[in-house]
Design a protein around this motif. Structure first.
Motif, PDB file in Angstrom:
ATOM      1  N   LEU A   1       0.831  -1.209   0.000  1.00 37.99           N
ATOM      2  CA  LEU A   1       0.000   0.000   0.000  1.00 37.99           C
ATOM      3  C   LEU A   1       0.860   1.250   0.000  1.00 37.99           C
ATOM      4  N   GLY A   2       1.891   1.264   0.858  1.00 33.87           N
ATOM      5  CA  GLY A   2       2.740   2.443   0.948  1.00 33.87           C
ATOM      6  C   GLY A   2       3.494   2.709  -0.333  1.00 33.87           C
ATOM      7  N   MET A   3       4.031   1.650  -0.960  1.00 29.33           N
ATOM      8  CA  MET A   3       4.784   1.831  -2.196  1.00 29.33           C
ATOM      9  C   MET A   3       3.868   2.216  -3.356  1.00 29.33           C
ATOM     10  N   THR A   4       2.631   1.757  -3.340  1.00 29.31           N
ATOM     11  CA  THR A   4       1.681   2.124  -4.391  1.00 29.31           C
ATOM     12  C   THR A   4       1.399   3.627  -4.344  1.00 29.31           C
ATOM     13  N   LYS A   5       1.269   4.176  -3.144  1.00 27.17           N
ATOM     14  CA  LYS A   5       1.054   5.620  -3.012  1.00 27.17           C
ATOM     15  C   LYS A   5       2.250   6.393  -3.550  1.00 27.17           C
ATOM     16  N   VAL A   6       3.455   5.880  -3.277  1.00 25.77           N
ATOM     17  CA  VAL A   6       4.662   6.561  -3.758  1.00 25.77           C
ATOM     18  C   VAL A   6       4.726   6.522  -5.285  1.00 25.77           C
ATOM     19  N   LYS A   7       4.375   5.386  -5.877  1.00 32.69           N
ATOM     20  CA  LYS A   7       4.460   5.233  -7.328  1.00 32.69           C
ATOM     21  C   LYS A   7       3.541   6.198  -8.069  1.00 32.69           C
ATOM     22  N   PHE A   8       2.347   6.422  -7.538  1.00 33.53           N
ATOM     23  CA  PHE A   8       1.365   7.223  -8.263  1.00 33.53           C
ATOM     24  C   PHE A   8       1.262   8.661  -7.756  1.00 33.53           C
ATOM     25  N   SER A   9       2.038   9.013  -6.753  1.00 31.07           N
ATOM     26  CA  SER A   9       2.003  10.390  -6.268  1.00 31.07           C
ATOM     27  C   SER A   9       2.911  11.258  -7.127  1.00 31.07           C
ATOM     28  N   LYS A  10       2.362  12.364  -7.637  1.00 30.73           N
ATOM     29  CA  LYS A  10       3.147  13.260  -8.481  1.00 30.73           C
ATOM     30  C   LYS A  10       4.027  14.175  -7.643  1.00 30.73           C
ATOM     31  N   GLU A  11       3.563  14.494  -6.465  1.00 33.53           N
ATOM     32  CA  GLU A  11       4.343  15.335  -5.571  1.00 33.53           C
ATOM     33  C   GLU A  11       4.611  14.569  -4.282  1.00 33.53           C
ATOM     34  N   GLU A  12       5.558  15.089  -3.538  1.00 32.03           N
ATOM     35  CA  GLU A  12       5.927  14.433  -2.284  1.00 32.03           C
ATOM     36  C   GLU A  12       4.883  14.766  -1.220  1.00 32.03           C
ATOM     37  N   SER A  13       3.898  13.915  -1.105  1.00 36.48           N
ATOM     38  CA  SER A  13       2.867  14.121  -0.099  1.00 36.48           C
ATOM     39  C   SER A  13       3.401  13.730   1.276  1.00 36.48           C
ATOM     40  N   THR A  14       2.645  14.117   2.296  1.00 35.16           N
ATOM     41  CA  THR A  14       3.078  13.817   3.663  1.00 35.16           C
ATOM     42  C   THR A  14       3.151  12.315   3.900  1.00 35.16           C
ATOM     43  N   GLY A  15       2.142  11.595   3.358  1.00 35.20           N
ATOM     44  CA  GLY A  15       2.148  10.147   3.546  1.00 35.20           C
ATOM     45  C   GLY A  15       3.318   9.477   2.864  1.00 35.20           C
ATOM     46  N   SER A  16       3.666   9.940   1.658  1.00 32.90           N
ATOM     47  CA  SER A  16       4.796   9.361   0.934  1.00 32.90           C
ATOM     48  C   SER A  16       6.110   9.638   1.655  1.00 32.90           C
ATOM     49  N   VAL A  17       6.256  10.859   2.160  1.00 28.76           N
ATOM     50  CA  VAL A  17       7.490  11.215   2.873  1.00 28.76           C
ATOM     51  C   VAL A  17       7.646  10.361   4.127  1.00 28.76           C
ATOM     52  N   ASP A  18       6.559  10.166   4.865  1.00 27.96           N
ATOM     53  CA  ASP A  18       6.623   9.335   6.072  1.00 27.96           C
ATOM     54  C   ASP A  18       6.995   7.899   5.716  1.00 27.96           C
ATOM     55  N   PHE A  19       6.384   7.383   4.638  1.00 29.62           N
ATOM     56  CA  PHE A  19       6.663   6.006   4.241  1.00 29.62           C
ATOM     57  C   PHE A  19       8.127   5.828   3.836  1.00 29.62           C
ATOM     58  N   ILE A  20       8.625   6.750   3.023  1.00 37.21           N
ATOM     59  CA  ILE A  20      10.015   6.644   2.573  1.00 37.21           C
ATOM     60  C   ILE A  20      10.979   6.787   3.744  1.00 37.21           C
ATOM     61  N   GLY A  21      10.653   7.687   4.671  1.00 39.64           N
ATOM     62  CA  GLY A  21      11.513   7.853   5.843  1.00 39.64           C
ATOM     63  C   GLY A  21      11.569   6.596   6.696  1.00 39.64           C
ATOM     64  N   LYS A  22      10.416   5.961   6.881  1.00 37.61           N
ATOM     65  CA  LYS A  22      10.390   4.725   7.667  1.00 37.61           C
ATOM     66  C   LYS A  22      11.160   3.609   6.964  1.00 37.61           C
ATOM     67  N   ARG A  23      10.982   3.519   5.642  1.00 36.70           N
ATOM     68  CA  ARG A  23      11.689   2.470   4.905  1.00 36.70           C
ATOM     69  C   ARG A  23      13.198   2.698   4.963  1.00 36.70           C
ATOM     70  N   LYS A  24      13.627   3.920   4.827  1.00 35.32           N
ATOM     71  CA  LYS A  24      15.060   4.230   4.894  1.00 35.32           C
ATOM     72  C   LYS A  24      15.642   3.822   6.250  1.00 35.32           C
ATOM     73  N   THR A  25      14.870   4.046   7.303  1.00 34.41           N
ATOM     74  CA  THR A  25      15.334   3.656   8.638  1.00 34.41           C
ATOM     75  C   THR A  25      15.445   2.143   8.761  1.00 34.41           C
ATOM     76  N   ILE A  26      14.490   1.420   8.199  1.00 34.17           N
ATOM     77  CA  ILE A  26      14.517  -0.044   8.254  1.00 34.17           C
ATOM     78  C   ILE A  26      15.737  -0.586   7.508  1.00 34.17           C
TER      79      ILE A  26
END
Length: 493
Positions: free
Chosen positions: A186-211
């Protein structure tokens, strides 16, 4: 007269056997024969000085003909025995040296350091073909690396492929492999189709980077895994790695189900194994209890993070409402105070957002990682059970082969004996190797769990102190914001 005196003195002389009265009492021969026997038995006593069986035969009066004694070539026996013992000692010393080297390697008692940083996430492509890449920087003084510093870009599937390679290698049986990074469809799907860096996408990418950061850091801290060729290639190879296959990770719920299923499978396998080491039974119970507490703690942290986000949202709404009220207020001091209050509430809103992130990253992710590590320990237990069953299976096969050999001998079919004897020898070797492998993995698991427990205490202490310091800092900032607003409120006339 002289002969009589000598004879009398011979009769009154003390016995040559000292305190051994039984030996004298059992000898019915004349005195001259006794002395003769003593003189012939002395060499035998010297030859078999340490052999109790020969001493017993001598005491019972069993005598070997003197002609046969010289034919026993015992002069080379001590040399041969000493040589054999020397060979055995050398072999044992070599094994001990190997074990000591492995233990020293496990303890990580080297002077090498390694620091890895995962940063700069970038989106590549658009739509369903889009994916994220991360920069992986490495700084180390290990001699196996081509350079002390390196920087490569890796996609998420590369991290999963590295985990799969480490977990599949037989030489790492009994090693605790750090848990694979979690995939969120779900999180990666939002990132793929988001044209701009939304708050949800930024949070998801930040969490993944930490993992991902936690995963590679955990591997780099392991004294054995850090020297793996695939790990070094992952950190150094500037070209893109071969596309990974079969690395589909699981969502959060899927991961938790996997952990639960692994735990259940290990429990079932362990129950079928007649455990001879109480340590493993006790440790299995401890890990089950610890895992249950960790899962409940994760639920509590997730609830806390949600609560802080809700509080942040409510604070933001309150700030905007107060600001609107200040714009219509005619009383200038009161309008100014309301405007100031709106600014303070806006700052508090940001503090709540920051603290919710710290709740997740500092403490929540650590707990999730340790749930995965416990699953790794249980996987090691499963490997040990498999080796035990393989060892027992080899023993059962060996027993059948020996029974076949006995039947062949009884039936007189000697033409098949050479083949069955060779098979017996092969299976005896398999049984010995099976026991060695089982003992080896048992020892290795104990060492790995000991390091796990020691590291867990240190990391929890560090994270707990860090978490408390962030809470205290947040509270101090809250107090500072309210103290700055208090004079404005008092100035209302």
């Amino acid at each position: 007269d002289l002969l009589c005196i000598m004879a009398n003195e011979g009769k009154s002389s003390p016995p040559l056997f000292g305190d051994d009265d039984d030996e004298l009492a059992q000898s019915p021969e004349p005195e001259e024969q006794k002395f003769s026997d003593v003189s012939t038995e002395e060499p035998d006593k010297g030859l078999f000085d340490d052999d109790d069986e020969e001493k017993g035969n001598a005491e019972e009066g069993e005598k070997e003909p003197e002609a046969e004694i010289p034919s026993l070539d015992v002069s080379d026996v001590p040399k041969k025995v000493a040589k054999s013992e020397e060979i055995v000692k050398e072999a044992e010393a070599t094994d001990e040296m190997k074990e000591e080297e492995e233990e020293a390697e496990d303890d990580g008692g080297d002077e090498f350091t390694m620091e890895i940083t995962v940063s700069d996430p970038q989106k590549v492509g658009d739509g369903m073909n889009a994916y994220m890449t991360y920069q992986v920087k490495t700084q180390t003084n290990m001699p196996d690396f081509k350079s002390h510093k390196s920087a490569v870009r890796r996609r998420f599937s590369d991290f999963l492929a590295l985990h799969s390679k480490l977990a599949e290698k037989s030489e790492y049986a009994g090693r605790i492999i750090p848990p694979a990074p979690e995939k969120s469809v779900l999180g990666m799907t939002k990132v793929k189709f988001s044209k701009e860096e939304s708050t949800g996408s930024v949070d998801f990418i930040g969490k993944r980077k930490t993992i991902l950061q936690r995963f590679v850091t955990r591997v780099s801290k392991h004294p054995v895994l850090r020297k793996d060729d695939d790990f070094r290639e992952f950190l150094e190879k500037t070209e893109d790695l071969p596309k990974a296959k079969g690395t589909s990770a699981l969502s959060g719920a899927g991961f938790m189900r996997l952990v639960r299923n692994v735990g259940d499978a290990v429990s079932k396998m362990t129950s079928k194994m007649e455990e001879s080491d109480q340590w493993f039974e006790e440790k299995q119970l401890e890990l089950d209890a610890l895992e249950g507490h960790f899962k409940r703690l994760v639920t509590g942290i997730d609830s806390l993070v949600t609560h802080r986000k809700d509080l942040s949202t409510a604070t933001e709404a309150f700030s905007k409402t107060v600001a609107l009220l200040g714009t219509v207020e005619e009383h200038e001091p009161l309008a100014r105070a309301m405007s100031q209050l709106s600014d303070v509430e806006g700052k508090i809103d940001r503090l709540h957002q920051e603290q919710s992130s710290k709740d997740y990253f500092i403490f929540g992710e650590l707990i999730r990682e340790y749930i995965g590590l416990i699953a790794g320990i249980k996987a090691c237990f499963s490997q040990r059970v498999k080796l035990f069953h393989a060892w027992q299976s080899a023993q059962a096969t060996l027993l059948k082969k020996r029974e076949t050999e006995t039947k062949l001998k009884a039936s007189g079919k000697t033409e098949k004996l050479p083949d069955i004897e060779k098979e017996i020898k092969d299976w005896e070797e398999k049984v010995d190797n099976g026991q060695k492998e089982f003992d080896k993995i048992s020892k290795r698991i104990k060492e790995e769990v000991a390091k796990f427990e020691s590291t867990r205490v240190k990391e929890f202490k560090s994270s707990l102190i860090n978490y408390l310091e962030t809470l205290m800092l947040t509270q101090r900032q809250l107090i500072s914001h309210w103290e700055s607003f208090l004079p404005e409120a008092k100035a209302i006339v």
